[in-house]
Design a protein around this motif. Structure first.
Motif, PDB file in Angstrom:
ATOM      1  N   GLN A  86       7.281  -2.772  -4.519  1.00  0.00           N
ATOM      2  CA  GLN A  86       6.618  -1.606  -3.919  1.00  0.00           C
ATOM      3  C   GLN A  86       6.434  -0.506  -4.955  1.00  0.00           C
ATOM      4  N   ALA A  87       7.461  -0.299  -5.738  1.00  0.00           N
ATOM      5  CA  ALA A  87       7.407   0.766  -6.733  1.00  0.00           C
ATOM      6  C   ALA A  87       6.422   0.436  -7.855  1.00  0.00           C
ATOM      7  N   GLU A  88       6.330  -0.848  -8.147  1.00  0.00           N
ATOM      8  CA  GLU A  88       5.490  -1.268  -9.279  1.00  0.00           C
ATOM      9  C   GLU A  88       4.006  -1.269  -8.920  1.00  0.00           C
ATOM     10  N   ALA A  89       3.702  -1.607  -7.655  1.00  0.00           N
ATOM     11  CA  ALA A  89       2.307  -1.826  -7.265  1.00  0.00           C
ATOM     12  C   ALA A  89       1.454  -0.578  -7.432  1.00  0.00           C
ATOM     13  N   VAL A  90       0.236  -0.786  -7.924  1.00  0.00           N
ATOM     14  CA  VAL A  90      -0.712   0.325  -8.054  1.00  0.00           C
ATOM     15  C   VAL A  90      -1.640   0.298  -6.850  1.00  0.00           C
ATOM     16  N   ARG A 141       0.814  -1.217   0.000  1.00  0.00           N
ATOM     17  CA  ARG A 141       0.000   0.000   0.000  1.00  0.00           C
ATOM     18  C   ARG A 141       0.848   1.267   0.000  1.00  0.00           C
ATOM     19  N   LEU A 142       1.984   1.183   0.674  1.00  0.00           N
ATOM     20  CA  LEU A 142       2.859   2.347   0.774  1.00  0.00           C
ATOM     21  C   LEU A 142       3.946   2.229  -0.285  1.00  0.00           C
ATOM     22  N   ARG A 143       4.071   3.259  -1.089  1.00  0.00           N
ATOM     23  CA  ARG A 143       5.045   3.217  -2.187  1.00  0.00           C
ATOM     24  C   ARG A 143       6.452   3.538  -1.721  1.00  0.00           C
TER      25      ARG A 143
END
Lengths: 342, 342, 342, 342
Positions: free
Chosen positions: D123-127, D102-104
């Motif tokens: 983390q960076a990829e997740a929307v 959830r946290l980028r």
């Protein structure tokens, strides 16, 4: 010495709660119970949980002989108390549990209750029944006005803080969760188990709840100028209990210390450790109040949490505590029963 | 005269209920509280609803000095009481709230609890704690065994009927609905709010519940021959309360009259009018028992309904009532608080 | 092909449940909703949980044009359906959810409902709506009478057993625990959250509940001679769900095998493993029925447990299932939503 | 076209809710269910309410063959998802329901979850999975991070208001009441029915709840500068449902109009009339969100109320909605079931 007690309007929840509390009170005896619509009935029929008690039958108010009665609790619906109490013997001590004498100002009453007051001369005489803050006046009073249960809860969080000027009175938000018995034994769809259990909602939103009249009156008096708080009550699926979460501007530790000092000698108010949150589970059925304080992550902001039982400390327990004072009985008599858990 | 009390195992629900009841008992004072896993903690931490009380810290049982203690309540888990009580001073009065001494017969204990008893000599000594039927023995007892809460409820419906031979002992069905506190403070999925609220189910079905051991023992003794009842408990989403619906063969009016006569002088047992059904709502938090009887539409069949609070009359209230007798205190002392409603 | 549907009496719980179920039914479309006292209102005002749906306004029954309607669900109060349905077009298919057409015999109706029937000719025509046992007649019926929710629950336990003659029909006890929505949206004190939550009680005791009329009718028909069961309903603090605990005389395994065979092909009836007890938690909001059987410790005795949702399978889901059959739609269409847990 | 689905961690509440929702989804089929501690068991044993479904047995994650799986829902406990998802085939579409993505920002993750992240590149990829505001990115995403249920509720009140700059971002208080299923199937004393029913309390007070990390991230991004809100969650005795009461500074009507405009085309978000308060009762078991706005009696202040079901729209319904987008299915497919009331 045993004092003789009348309960006017004994067929509602606050009346029944008075009977419950007084049933083990060593210095009061219930001599008279009224309930106009249920006159002639036994309390065991109206409230089977009181079946074990030997109580007078319910009668009509106009049939009551008040000679020999030392104090009357008046647990009638809002707006009906004022004319009933006006008609009582003028030397009878009275604790009123309705909203009728909470507001001292005639205009304020008209504003919040939508009609002129029928007994404005008594309005002026009545003492506001928040025991911890009006103890001396209550001791000498003939007529004491029980507070709103929500109003009491909010004031336990705020009165010492406003008195000590440790918070910004223009930035107060009282968020409150209340149990359903506060609505009384009213037949409304939203109070049915099927519609109330397993969910929650706010009501009287936007600053329309009548207990705001009490907040305005008491906080403005303390601050010496008009104070208007924000207040949103919520209904939760529980029968008893009120939890106030009060958002204030001030230093968390100072807020905690101020409340701790104010309540140090109070028999019914329990301060939790700093940073702990009270639960309504822990005060149910009792006259105790649990108070907690947290500092917010944002500096200069804090929350105060107050939990009490709306029917006991918020209404009939408070009334008994005030009656003790008015009758010269030790203040905590009959009120030290522990909460019911689980 | 104030008697000094120890509560062994105070960190469970029956222990906490004992503290609640004793907190306003005029003739008992809690001197010692034990809780092995929570030794060193204050009760206010374990049960915040007791925060207003000035109580001793929890300590380990093996650290307790029993000199000066007049009576110990033992609220330990089943199967642990027997060795603990065996190790207590042999002249200390004990009220045990566990299942360990309910069955007088060593084989019966092994059958229902799956292991041999560790203190068979005490098994023989212990008096079964159903106050109304063992009052005289309890008065003289050193060790009293608190009954199962379900077992007590069923027996209030049946003991006078079997004694008076007004029903067929081979055709008894005890259907029972119980609240969740009877399961104790156990961490089980089915006891979570999310899984227990808003639904109901039977458990221990087919005649497997351990309280059947008590029914068998007591009913067979009364009947003078082996009696086996059918018994199905159900779990309902309520914290306190047991309702037994008992199906019997016999004349409804005779059943009612027999129970009314048996309970005529009992301070805690309330007979409802013939044909009325009791509710657990009306006994919550109290030591009172409500009993109702209905004749079935089928001649010669009737139902008996018994409602009580499992933690009070079914456990800790019963224990206090028995302790009163054992200590020579008036039996109802400290136990006349009214139920909590709503 | 989409069928056009009218719901008469949409402002009660069974009406609202029909709207809930039909809102995702692929082959039915709600064209008309009536509610005499709330005529002119939107369903979103009466039941905000339906706010997301595009529904017709509530109208008065006498304003409805039934041309183009394929089937009407009649969810009106007991005793009002009979005259309303009599006045409907005689070729309109009708599923009635009231008690008005459950009893085929005029005398039986008068006995249980206290008044003569207003449409005895329709009484004879109506098919009893317990789908699993009247499937063929329902398929051909014009008027189907929804069963009592308690009556359905008890019958799922017993019909196959009586049919197969594996139990003693003179020794049947139906003990039942029901949720509060079965009482409808009625404003009664005992249905308030404050009085119903956290407790339980029996009602309609001694064999007085009207659903006994259905048991008598159906069981006597199956047995070929008069059969009278014992039946005690209890109210528990849950909104949906009925649990029947049925005490029978017969071999437990035979009882289990008989029920398993009878329900082998039934899409909505789930047999639990032998010895397992169903929970109403596991059927909430669904059309599924969970059935369990236990052999009692006493030989030749057994218990059958049936759990269903009174508003769905016990009423509006059943009605939809029957309507599917009457309209030639696959029976399970729109009814396979899973229960809601937790 | 039917898509093949795996649910990793199916033995918790969000996993079970996914099964419930997908059981009637026309375009998804559950091919794989995992539950390490319950591997080998049928879902009917773990969750009897799913007994009617034909489901694969639970297996261990390391035994799963992901060939042929189109999308995996990952409903594992917080902090365990990150390594599991890292090990999945890199082209498998994943909707994660845990807090892990959830946290980028890696530092923000460490701050709120107390440990470094194990898969910072993911983390960076997740929307971020708040569908209404990340719809386009979600459609193209391989990995979507389900939002916190409280975080979603608060954002529905605030995102359009911050975007439109109609409120003061430095004066936001989110007061929230949540049901107990949000805590998962955890065995904790405070989640027992006996300790949770019939009362309420605040928790994670003073700005310590982890969902604040999401508020900070999203609101700061919208405002273009650091924003810190105040947030106090409360636990109420209900199984499902979250009600956010959000105190804002701004004009009530403008707030209402801004939200109305923002949600005009949204299939799942329902605006109530101005001045009306939503109830969690009206969204239970559904993917719908009810939003209300009131102007406070104090000018320039308003409250926004948002009600949703934490397990559906707050978790598994949201996840399904996102999966629909990721798989090219119409967004509302399988999600239009009506709420369950009562």
């Amino acid at each position: 010495m045993t004092h003789s007690i009348a309960i006017l309007g004994a067929s509602g929840y606050t009346g029944a709660e008075l009977v419950r509390v007084l049933s083990t009170h060593p210095d009061m005896e219930i001599k008279t119970l009224t309930g106009d619509r249920k006159a002639g009935m036994a309390m065991a029929e109206v409230f089977p949980f009181l079946r074990h008690l030997d109580l007078p039958l319910l009668q009509r108010i106009d049939e009551v002989d008040f000679g020999g009665i030392d104090l009357a609790f008046c647990a009638l619906p809002h707006a009906t108390s004022q004319s009933v109490i006006r008609a009582l013997p003028s030397d009878l001590k009275v604790v009123d549990l309705s909203a009728d004498f909470r507001l001292r100002d005639a205009d304020a009453y008209r504003k919040w209750y939508g009609k002129p007051h029928d007994a404005p001369e008594l309005q002026a005489e009545a003492v506001y029944g928040l025991t911890e803050f009006y103890r001396d006046q209550i001791r000498r009073a003939r007529l004491v006005a029980g507070t709103g249960c929500n109003a009491a809860t909010g004031q336990y969080a705020l009165v010492p803080l406003i008195k000590a000027s440790v918070i910004d009175v223009d930035e107060i938000i009282i968020n409150l969760i209340t149990g359903v018995s506060g609505a009384g034994r009213s037949l409304k769809e939203n109070l049915l188990h099927a519609e109330l259990s397993e969910g929650t909602n706010a009501y009287a939103i936007g600053g329309t709840h009548r207990h705001l009249g009490e907040f305005d009156q008491e906080f403005s008096k303390l601050a010496g100028r008009p104070v208007e708080v924000q207040f949103t009550p919520h209904l939760a699926p529980m029968n008893r209990g009120i939890l106030a979460t009060v958002y204030v501007r001030g230093d968390g530790q100072t807020v905690y210390d101020t409340l701790s000092a104010a309540y140090a000698g109070e028999p019914f108010i329990q301060m939790l450790p700093f940073g702990a949150a009270p639960s309504t589970h822990d005060v149910r059925g009792s006259n105790y109040v649990h108070v907690g304080v947290a500092a917010d992550r944002r500096e200069g902001r804090a929350q105060v949490f107050v939990a009490l039982d709306n029917l006991t400390k918020g209404s009939s327990g408070q009334a008994t505590q005030n009656a003790n004072l008015m009758l010269g009985i030790e203040e905590t008599t009959g009120l030290t029963m522990a909460p019911l858990f689980p």
